[in-house]
Write an enzyme that holds these catalytic residues in place. Structure first.
Site, mmCIF file in Angstrom:
data_model
loop_
_atom_site.group_PDB
_atom_site.id
_atom_site.type_symbol
_atom_site.label_atom_id
_atom_site.label_comp_id
_atom_site.label_asym_id
_atom_site.label_seq_id
_atom_site.Cartn_x
_atom_site.Cartn_y
_atom_site.Cartn_z
ATOM 1 N N SER A 16 -32.484 -37.802 32.939
ATOM 2 C CA SER A 16 -33.592 -37.125 32.263
ATOM 3 C C SER A 16 -34.472 -38.107 31.506
ATOM 4 C CB SER A 16 -33.035 -36.099 31.277
ATOM 5 O OG SER A 16 -34.102 -35.546 30.530
ATOM 6 N N ASN A 93 -33.257 -45.410 21.376
ATOM 7 C CA ASN A 93 -34.526 -44.673 21.357
ATOM 8 C C ASN A 93 -34.389 -43.427 20.511
ATOM 9 O OD1 ASN A 93 -34.993 -41.932 22.973
ATOM 10 N ND2 ASN A 93 -33.272 -43.022 23.937
ATOM 11 N N ALA A 94 -35.526 -43.013 19.961
ATOM 12 C CA ALA A 94 -35.593 -41.737 19.238
ATOM 13 C C ALA A 94 -36.980 -41.148 19.475
ATOM 14 C CB ALA A 94 -35.324 -41.933 17.752
ATOM 15 N N CYS A 155 -28.595 -34.124 22.421
ATOM 16 C CA CYS A 155 -29.494 -35.206 22.023
ATOM 17 C C CYS A 155 -29.378 -35.456 20.520
ATOM 18 C CB CYS A 155 -30.929 -34.801 22.358
ATOM 19 S SG CYS A 155 -32.125 -35.999 21.811
ATOM 20 N N ILE A 209 -23.075 -39.222 30.676
ATOM 21 C CA ILE A 209 -23.200 -38.820 29.291
ATOM 22 C C ILE A 209 -24.652 -38.941 28.826
ATOM 23 C CG2 ILE A 209 -20.876 -39.464 28.549
ATOM 24 C CD1 ILE A 209 -22.021 -42.190 27.658
ATOM 25 N N THR A 211 -27.073 -40.222 25.568
ATOM 26 C CA THR A 211 -26.990 -41.473 24.808
ATOM 27 C C THR A 211 -25.962 -41.366 23.678
ATOM 28 O OG1 THR A 211 -28.810 -40.674 23.474
ATOM 29 C CG2 THR A 211 -29.366 -42.186 25.267
ATOM 30 N N GLY A 235 -28.007 -47.763 28.365
ATOM 31 C CA GLY A 235 -27.976 -49.038 29.083
ATOM 32 C C GLY A 235 -26.569 -49.599 29.207
ATOM 33 N N GLY A 262 -24.951 -43.525 32.539
ATOM 34 C CA GLY A 262 -24.565 -44.350 31.399
ATOM 35 C C GLY A 262 -24.402 -45.783 31.866
ATOM 36 N N GLY A 263 -25.479 -46.552 31.735
ATOM 37 C CA GLY A 263 -25.390 -47.979 32.033
ATOM 38 C C GLY A 263 -25.292 -48.338 33.493
HETATM 39 C C1 LIG Z 1 -36.077 -43.625 26.452
HETATM 40 C C2 LIG Z 1 -35.066 -42.586 26.778
HETATM 41 C C3 LIG Z 1 -35.413 -41.244 26.698
HETATM 42 C C4 LIG Z 1 -34.466 -40.257 26.999
HETATM 43 N N1 LIG Z 1 -34.815 -38.954 26.920
HETATM 44 C C5 LIG Z 1 -33.927 -38.001 27.289
HETATM 45 C C6 LIG Z 1 -34.318 -36.637 27.304
HETATM 46 O O1 LIG Z 1 -35.449 -36.266 27.019
HETATM 47 N N2 LIG Z 1 -33.366 -35.741 27.649
HETATM 48 C C7 LIG Z 1 -32.084 -36.085 28.007
HETATM 49 O O2 LIG Z 1 -31.279 -35.218 28.348
HETATM 50 N N3 LIG Z 1 -31.718 -37.380 28.015
HETATM 51 C C8 LIG Z 1 -32.603 -38.335 27.663
HETATM 52 N N4 LIG Z 1 -32.227 -39.641 27.689
HETATM 53 C C9 LIG Z 1 -30.846 -39.995 28.083
HETATM 54 C C10 LIG Z 1 -30.758 -40.398 29.560
HETATM 55 O O3 LIG Z 1 -31.133 -39.341 30.399
HETATM 56 C C11 LIG Z 1 -29.341 -40.867 29.932
HETATM 57 O O4 LIG Z 1 -28.464 -39.791 29.780
HETATM 58 C C12 LIG Z 1 -28.858 -42.017 29.060
HETATM 59 O O5 LIG Z 1 -29.893 -42.929 28.813
HETATM 60 C C13 LIG Z 1 -27.678 -42.756 29.678
HETATM 61 O O6 LIG Z 1 -28.027 -43.404 30.880
HETATM 62 P P1 LIG Z 1 -28.484 -44.961 30.952
HETATM 63 O O7 LIG Z 1 -27.523 -45.742 30.119
HETATM 64 O O8 LIG Z 1 -28.428 -45.299 32.394
HETATM 65 O O9 LIG Z 1 -29.865 -45.016 30.404
HETATM 66 C C14 LIG Z 1 -33.149 -40.638 27.382
HETATM 67 C C15 LIG Z 1 -32.818 -41.992 27.463
HETATM 68 C C16 LIG Z 1 -33.750 -42.963 27.163
HETATM 69 C C17 LIG Z 1 -33.352 -44.414 27.273
#
Ligand SMILES: Cc1cc2nc3c(=O)[nH]c(=O)nc-3n(C[C@H](O)[C@H](O)[C@H](O)COP(=O)(O)O)c2cc1C
Length: 326
Positions: A16, A93-94, A155, A209, A211, A235, A262-263
């Site tokens: 997402s 991020n927030a 979130c 998962i 974040t 990440g 997740g990463g």
């Molecule tokens: C910049 C950013 C914005 C995100 N926004 C959302 C969001 O709006 N809704 C959501 O369910 N997850 C959001 N996520 C979480 C990601 O969908 C994902 O679950 C999380 O980043 C773990 O995967 P990754 O480590 O591969 O990034 C966001 C992550 C990032 C980095």
């Protein structure tokens, strides 16, 4: 391929938000879309998961503006610095669910993503809001036209305790949906219990998962790096946490399909998650985040994403030789 009643094009989806709404509104400055994504055929993913959409448009901690001109770019980048920071092995991020709202998405973006398989991410602060969101999607999207809706009740950066509404959301919103429902789990919540609640409520799959709640401070002043103080860590740094969650869900006897995120960056990352018990894998930060100079290398990074995509598409359930037959 199918995950229960969810039809995906293959086992690699995107997480997402990382590819915005799947299309941009601005041709020159593709606001909301990553430079990397411009060089990856999004229709080839198992599905693309949208940014989380709310009933009303939301600024969150960022902005819903998408008409930035090139001279305004430095201002936009400064804003990014208050909601997104690189950190050791990942990103915090927030953004706070900044989004255009469900109606604008369904009107202005969704019709232009018909070549993609789509998962629509929904977020709200009460069961009523989730019901409204599900109803709006039902009203516009015919059965079978999207892979699923994903309920984001995990979130951190909207500063809300989702455990207070989760059971009501499951009881009220899940049965109303014409589309399969995915529940997105947080590693910081009671995910084993949440998964069991989801299974009882008729949810079709879990995403694990979201974040990990995190904090960074300026070492000289103690000022938080993010305007919201806390943010979500994503990440490389969170891959072992994601693997732990998926594995523990399986050990606890959860049988719902799991989409792991997740990463994940490489085919081996996918392979690890499949061994841990995932049925599909999802690219998040890897499809978007880089240092600003790193974006100059977007076409090269996109080649890497394409390689992972090709491998998963080619090998189907077994992403590399020797992977578990699931
Ligand atoms: C910049 C950013 C914005 C995100 N926004 C959302 C969001 O709006 N809704 C959501 O369910 N997850 C959001 N996520 C979480 C990601 O969908 C994902 O679950 C999380 O980043 C773990 O995967 P990754 O480590 O591969 O990034 C966001 C992550 C990032 C980095």
């Amino acid at each position: 391929m199918r995950l229960g009643d969810i039809v995906l094009r293959n086992r690699l989806v995107t997480s997402s938000s990382l590819l915005g709404y799947g299309v941009s509104n601005t041709p020159l400055l593709p606001y909301g879309m990553s430079p990397i994504s411009l060089f990856v055929p999004l229709a080839e993913f198992g599905a693309v998961t949208t940014r989380t959409l709310t009933v009303e448009p939301r600024e969150g901690h960022f902005t819903t503006r998408d008409d930035w001109s090139l001279p305004e770019l430095p201002g936009l980048l400064r804003r990014y610095g208050t909601v997104l920071r690189g950190t050791d092995g990942g990103w915090i991020n927030a953004f706070g669910w900044c989004n255009v709202g469900i109606d604008a998405y369904l009107r202005d973006y969704y019709p232009r993503t018909r070549d993609q398989r789509v998962i629509i991410s929904l977020g709200g602060f009460s069961a009523e809001e989730f019901v409204t969101l599900v109803d709006r999607v039902n009203a516009v999207v015919p059965v079978g036209d999207i892979a699923a809706v994903e309920l984001n009740v995990s979130c951190h950066n909207v500063n809300f305790d989702f455990s207070t509404i989760l059971q009501d959301v499951l009881d009220e919103a899940v049965p109303r949906s014409n589309h399969p429902v995915i529940l997105k789990l947080s590693p910081d919540n009671d995910y084993l219990r949440n998964a069991q609640q989801a299974a009882k409520a008729g949810v079709s799959a879990l995403t694990a998962i979201n974040t990990v709640k995190a904090l960074r401070l300026d070492p000289r002043t103690g000022t938080p790096l993010l305007a919201n103080r806390y943010g979500g860590l994503s990440g490389r740094a969170i891959k072992p946490i994601g693997l732990r969650v998926v594995s523990e869900l399986r050990e606890a006897g959860v049988t719902l399909p799991i989409i792991a995120t997740g990463g994940i960056r490489t085919v081996d990352d996918c392979r690890e998650y499949f061994w841990a018990g995932a049925d599909a894998v999802s690219l998040g930060s890897a499809t978007w985040l880089a240092s600003y100079p790193g974006y100059a290398l977007a076409p090269v990074r996109a080649l890497h994403v394409r390689r992972v995509l090709r491998a998963i598409r080619r090998h189907g359930a077994r992403p590399v030789r020797g992977g578990p037959a699931r």
